[in-house]
Design an enzyme around this catalytic site. Structure first.
Site, PDB file in Angstrom:
ATOM      1  N   ASP A   1      33.719  37.342  35.759  1.00 26.59           N
ATOM      2  CA  ASP A   1      32.477  37.553  34.671  1.00 26.59           C
ATOM      3  C   ASP A   1      33.171  37.107  33.243  1.00 26.59           C
ATOM      4  O   ASP A   1      32.625  37.631  32.314  1.00 26.59           O
ATOM      5  CB  ASP A   1      32.246  39.034  34.634  1.00 26.59           C
ATOM      6  CG  ASP A   1      31.492  39.621  36.011  1.00 26.59           C
ATOM      7  OD1 ASP A   1      31.441  38.792  36.927  1.00 26.59           O
ATOM      8  OD2 ASP A   1      31.180  40.657  36.101  1.00 26.59           O
TER       9      ASP A   1
ATOM     10  N   LYS B   1      26.641  37.858  41.276  1.00 20.11           N
ATOM     11  CA  LYS B   1      26.661  39.169  41.870  1.00 20.11           C
ATOM     12  C   LYS B   1      25.774  40.006  40.678  1.00 20.11           C
ATOM     13  O   LYS B   1      25.587  40.010  39.791  1.00 20.11           O
ATOM     14  CB  LYS B   1      28.069  39.703  41.705  1.00 20.11           C
ATOM     15  CG  LYS B   1      28.898  39.718  40.502  1.00 20.11           C
ATOM     16  CD  LYS B   1      30.446  40.212  40.733  1.00 20.11           C
ATOM     17  CE  LYS B   1      30.962  40.597  39.204  1.00 20.11           C
ATOM     18  NZ  LYS B   1      30.628  41.589  38.323  1.00 20.11           N
TER      19      LYS B   1
ATOM     20  N   CYS C   1      34.432  45.788  36.066  1.00 16.93           N
ATOM     21  CA  CYS C   1      34.029  44.601  37.146  1.00 16.93           C
ATOM     22  C   CYS C   1      35.196  44.110  37.839  1.00 16.93           C
ATOM     23  O   CYS C   1      35.269  44.185  39.007  1.00 16.93           O
ATOM     24  CB  CYS C   1      33.301  43.583  36.746  1.00 16.93           C
ATOM     25  SG  CYS C   1      31.592  43.988  36.311  1.00 16.93           S
TER      26      CYS C   1
END
Ligand code: TIU
Length: 226
Positions: free
Chosen positions: A25, A130, A163
């Site tokens: 990310d 995701k 994450c």
């Protein structure tokens, strides 16, 4: 092709052919002003410290021909893949799907959803979209790793305790050796970054190992010389 890398709680033997670099990310939405991270009230500049170490590790991984996977957290434009429980938090103007300076917050295809230019994927590198915090949840990551013969994950990205941590926990439970790369991860909260890393390596490495980009790159260069 296997080499020992300094790590905690103990050194780990890595074979680059069965190791994947996963960059979690590193998106404009988390790292640049005006995205999801700042809409949550965070100082997004704190995440920039991970960029240079990630660039160095990415360069080394590309040189080695290691499998490289980038992930992006985000949702479909109609929010059909976003649980209301995730969306309906905070003020409506700052929620997932709201209009922001980089387009709709955390929506696939919007400028803010894209990976920062400094770490942009090149041809041949996979990008996993995701809907959750973990990279295994509702994605084909596990299938890709199995098909590629991968057993060890070098995990980088943001944020350490959200994450990155969720992905390491998911990977650990699925039988992968997960290695958090400390300087390639960052958090909006210094204490969460530090504690998040400590939690991974505590209790004999309850979730995995912790190392840094320097140790990995050193090991790779030592191997090249032998
Ligand atoms: N808010 C926060 O720290 N993180 C996230 O929402 N997602 C990721 O960590 N990528």
């Amino acid at each position: 092709m296997a080499t020992m890398v300094k790590a905690e709680p103990e050194p780990i033997e890595l074979d680059w052919r069965s190791t994947a670099l996963i960059i979690i990310d590193m998106q404009r939405d988390f790292i640049e002003p005006g995205g999801f991270g700042s809409s949550l009230g965070n100082d997004v500049s704190k995440l920039r410290r991970a960029i240079e170490p990630c660039q160095a590790l990415l360069t080394a991984a590309r040189r080695l021909g290691m499998m490289v996977i980038h992930t992006r957290e985000g949702h479909r434009a109609d929010l059909s893949d976003a649980h209301p429980a995730k969306v309906l938090r905070g003020k409506p103007s700052t929620r997932i799907g709201a209009e922001g300076p980089m387009g709709r917050i955390l929506i696939r295809g919007e400028p803010g959803h894209d990976i920062i230019p400094e770490l942009y994927p090149i041809a041949g590198e996979m990008v996993i979209d995701k809907p959750g915090k973990g990279a295994f949840y509702q994605t084909d990551l596990e299938l890709i790793l199995t098909t590629g013969g991968i057993s060890t994950l070098l995990v980088c990205g943001v944020t350490t305790e959200v994450c990155v941590h969720t992905t390491i926990r998911e990977g650990n439970d699925r039988g992968y050796r997960c290695v958090a790369v400390s300087d390639c991860c960052a958090s909006y909260f210094d204490e969460f970054h530090e504690t998040g890393l400590r939690m991974i390596k505590a209790q004999g490495g309850i979730f995995g190992w912790v190392t840094d980009s320097v140790a990995i790159i050193e090991a790779e260069q030592l191997e090249e010389r032998t």
